[in-house]
Design a protein around this motif. Sequence first.
Motif, PDB file in Angstrom:
ATOM      1  N   THR B 157       0.834  -1.241  -0.111  1.00  0.00           N
ATOM      2  CA  THR B 157      -0.125  -0.039   0.032  1.00  0.00           C
ATOM      3  C   THR B 157       0.606   1.219  -0.058  1.00  0.00           C
ATOM      4  OG1 THR B 157      -1.459  -1.199   1.476  1.00  0.00           O
ATOM      5  CG2 THR B 157      -1.938   1.045   1.173  1.00  0.00           C
ATOM      6  N   LEU B 158       1.903   1.130   0.841  1.00  0.00           N
ATOM      7  CA  LEU B 158       2.809   2.363   0.919  1.00  0.00           C
ATOM      8  C   LEU B 158       3.487   2.633  -0.360  1.00  0.00           C
ATOM      9  CD1 LEU B 158       4.645   1.986   4.614  1.00  0.00           C
ATOM     10  CD2 LEU B 158       3.054   4.127   3.502  1.00  0.00           C
ATOM     11  N   SER B 159       3.792   1.466  -0.941  1.00  0.00           N
ATOM     12  CA  SER B 159       4.754   1.671  -2.071  1.00  0.00           C
ATOM     13  C   SER B 159       4.010   2.284  -3.215  1.00  0.00           C
ATOM     14  CB  SER B 159       5.136   0.150  -2.747  1.00  0.00           C
ATOM     15  OG  SER B 159       6.017  -0.103  -1.857  1.00  0.00           O
ATOM     16  N   PHE B 164       1.930   6.998  -6.770  1.00  0.00           N
ATOM     17  CA  PHE B 164       0.744   7.765  -6.841  1.00  0.00           C
ATOM     18  C   PHE B 164       1.229   9.353  -6.386  1.00  0.00           C
ATOM     19  CE2 PHE B 164      -3.452   9.966  -5.848  1.00  0.00           C
ATOM     20  CZ  PHE B 164      -3.974   9.595  -7.165  1.00  0.00           C
ATOM     21  N   SER B 165       1.891   9.559  -5.475  1.00  0.00           N
ATOM     22  CA  SER B 165       2.175  10.742  -5.017  1.00  0.00           C
ATOM     23  C   SER B 165       3.149  11.448  -5.842  1.00  0.00           C
ATOM     24  CB  SER B 165       2.781  10.830  -3.524  1.00  0.00           C
ATOM     25  OG  SER B 165       1.819   9.898  -2.875  1.00  0.00           O
ATOM     26  N   LEU B 166       4.076  10.453  -6.264  1.00  0.00           N
ATOM     27  CA  LEU B 166       5.323  11.075  -7.077  1.00  0.00           C
ATOM     28  C   LEU B 166       4.625  11.435  -8.402  1.00  0.00           C
ATOM     29  CD1 LEU B 166       8.032   8.353  -6.526  1.00  0.00           C
ATOM     30  CD2 LEU B 166       8.002  10.778  -6.049  1.00  0.00           C
ATOM     31  N   PHE B 169       2.889  14.865  -8.023  1.00  0.00           N
ATOM     32  CA  PHE B 169       3.822  15.939  -7.818  1.00  0.00           C
ATOM     33  C   PHE B 169       4.373  16.229  -9.402  1.00  0.00           C
ATOM     34  CE2 PHE B 169       8.590  16.919  -7.764  1.00  0.00           C
ATOM     35  CZ  PHE B 169       8.469  18.136  -7.092  1.00  0.00           C
ATOM     36  N   LEU B 170       4.756  14.998 -10.042  1.00  0.00           N
ATOM     37  CA  LEU B 170       5.284  15.567 -11.466  1.00  0.00           C
ATOM     38  C   LEU B 170       4.054  16.076 -12.348  1.00  0.00           C
ATOM     39  CD1 LEU B 170       6.788  11.905 -12.670  1.00  0.00           C
ATOM     40  CD2 LEU B 170       7.714  14.450 -12.173  1.00  0.00           C
ATOM     41  N   GLY B 171       2.851  15.815 -12.011  1.00  0.00           N
ATOM     42  CA  GLY B 171       1.482  16.520 -12.486  1.00  0.00           C
ATOM     43  C   GLY B 171       1.720  18.122 -12.462  1.00  0.00           C
ATOM     44  N   ARG B 172       1.866  18.305 -10.868  1.00  0.00           N
ATOM     45  CA  ARG B 172       1.802  19.744 -10.487  1.00  0.00           C
ATOM     46  C   ARG B 172       3.403  20.295 -11.195  1.00  0.00           C
ATOM     47  NH1 ARG B 172       2.771  21.348  -4.420  1.00  0.00           N
ATOM     48  NH2 ARG B 172       4.587  22.310  -5.616  1.00  0.00           N
ATOM     49  N   ASN B 177      -3.094  17.734 -15.608  1.00  0.00           N
ATOM     50  CA  ASN B 177      -4.195  16.980 -14.714  1.00  0.00           C
ATOM     51  C   ASN B 177      -3.346  16.269 -13.711  1.00  0.00           C
ATOM     52  OD1 ASN B 177      -5.998  15.524 -13.384  1.00  0.00           O
ATOM     53  ND2 ASN B 177      -7.259  15.468 -15.088  1.00  0.00           N
ATOM     54  N   VAL B 178      -3.332  16.535 -12.452  1.00  0.00           N
ATOM     55  CA  VAL B 178      -2.399  15.783 -11.197  1.00  0.00           C
ATOM     56  C   VAL B 178      -2.975  14.387 -11.097  1.00  0.00           C
ATOM     57  CG1 VAL B 178      -1.495  17.736 -10.016  1.00  0.00           C
ATOM     58  CG2 VAL B 178      -3.713  16.880  -9.607  1.00  0.00           C
ATOM     59  N   ILE B 179      -4.307  14.202 -11.229  1.00  0.00           N
ATOM     60  CA  ILE B 179      -4.853  12.927 -10.680  1.00  0.00           C
ATOM     61  C   ILE B 179      -4.381  11.791 -12.163  1.00  0.00           C
ATOM     62  CG2 ILE B 179      -6.935  11.560 -10.624  1.00  0.00           C
ATOM     63  CD1 ILE B 179      -6.505  13.433  -8.465  1.00  0.00           C
ATOM     64  N   VAL B 180      -4.636  12.448 -13.276  1.00  0.00           N
ATOM     65  CA  VAL B 180      -4.139  11.280 -14.332  1.00  0.00           C
ATOM     66  C   VAL B 180      -2.843  11.070 -14.411  1.00  0.00           C
ATOM     67  CG1 VAL B 180      -3.713  11.638 -17.013  1.00  0.00           C
ATOM     68  CG2 VAL B 180      -5.764  12.425 -15.945  1.00  0.00           C
ATOM     69  N   SER B 181      -1.920  12.003 -13.819  1.00  0.00           N
ATOM     70  CA  SER B 181      -0.382  11.889 -13.862  1.00  0.00           C
ATOM     71  C   SER B 181      -0.125  10.942 -12.723  1.00  0.00           C
ATOM     72  CB  SER B 181       0.237  13.266 -13.533  1.00  0.00           C
ATOM     73  OG  SER B 181       1.556  13.205 -13.128  1.00  0.00           O
ATOM     74  N   GLY B 182      -1.138  11.135 -11.504  1.00  0.00           N
ATOM     75  CA  GLY B 182      -0.837  10.147 -10.396  1.00  0.00           C
ATOM     76  C   GLY B 182      -1.231   8.622 -10.839  1.00  0.00           C
ATOM     77  N   LEU B 183      -2.339   8.566 -11.599  1.00  0.00           N
ATOM     78  CA  LEU B 183      -2.747   7.312 -12.060  1.00  0.00           C
ATOM     79  C   LEU B 183      -1.768   6.560 -12.767  1.00  0.00           C
ATOM     80  CD1 LEU B 183      -6.730   7.916 -12.485  1.00  0.00           C
ATOM     81  CD2 LEU B 183      -5.478   6.596 -10.577  1.00  0.00           C
TER      82      LEU B 183
END
Lengths: 88, 203
Positions: B157-159, B164-166, B169-172, B177-183
């Motif tokens: 889960t942590l990994s 997802f968080s990275l 961040f890249l999306g930002r 779109n940060v969600i698409v980037s996270g996915l």
Amino acid sequence: MSKHPPSLARLVLDILKPHVPDLIDFCRALSAVDGVRRVSAVVVEVDVETDTVKITIEGRDIDFEKVREKVKEMGAAVHSVDEVVFEQ
Amino acid sequence: MEEGEATFNLIKSSVSRVFRYSGAKEYSRRYAVMNAFDGVVTILGIVLGSTLLGGSDPRDIVAAGVGALIAMGISGASGTYMAEKAEQERRLREIEDAMLVKLEDSVIAEAREWAAVISAAVDAGAAVLAGLISLAPYLLSLLNLISAGQAFTLSLTLSLGLLFSLGLFLGRVAKRNVIVSGLKSLAIGCVTILLITLLNLVL
């Protein structure tokens, strides 16, 4: 009656510098030199890698060698000294 | 307390000056994300591989994980230092050619030297830190605070959360779109899980 030696009060320098450090950092560094009270700068020309700037330094007993050293330390070079004012 | 704050501010302004004079800020950001990815995916691989292939002893996983992270830290730091130093020196030579003066004693040369050191530290630090976060549940399991099964689920889960968080961040950074980037970045973790599961079926 004692007479003080004349002191360097104003310098106008033609300087070639890289784009970084920017002009604000560059002038801030020069304003920390002994005797300097005021520094103003005008960009004369912008090239691909360099800027030519005209720097006016005013103060009392300005140490020109220290100014030149500081210019070198900031990665720039004094091309010419265009104006000098000494005061009694 | 005030002294600590003053030291922190001094370090902050020095690092900021190094970044401004060397232009290395975006490189460091790139190294940080790239190597945090490496750290997380490596630990994900070790955890999944050893668990699915039968060796789920937390001690083994921690030993393999820490070993991999040490190697990754050393390789990341040395590789980045050499590569970044070469790049910074090349850039300095270009400015010297334009200026027709040597810049070796200038603040620019000093900042470019430090930029290589900071990039190397960021590179190694990001990989080790991100890897340690993924490995943390197994460290807890070694201390008998949680079971090996719980450690596996928590680590996974942590990994995936870190990936997802990275991505966010890249999306930002890219201002998209940060969600698409996270996915997208989460999908990398899922591909890793899929490949290792397939490997488990083959072996």
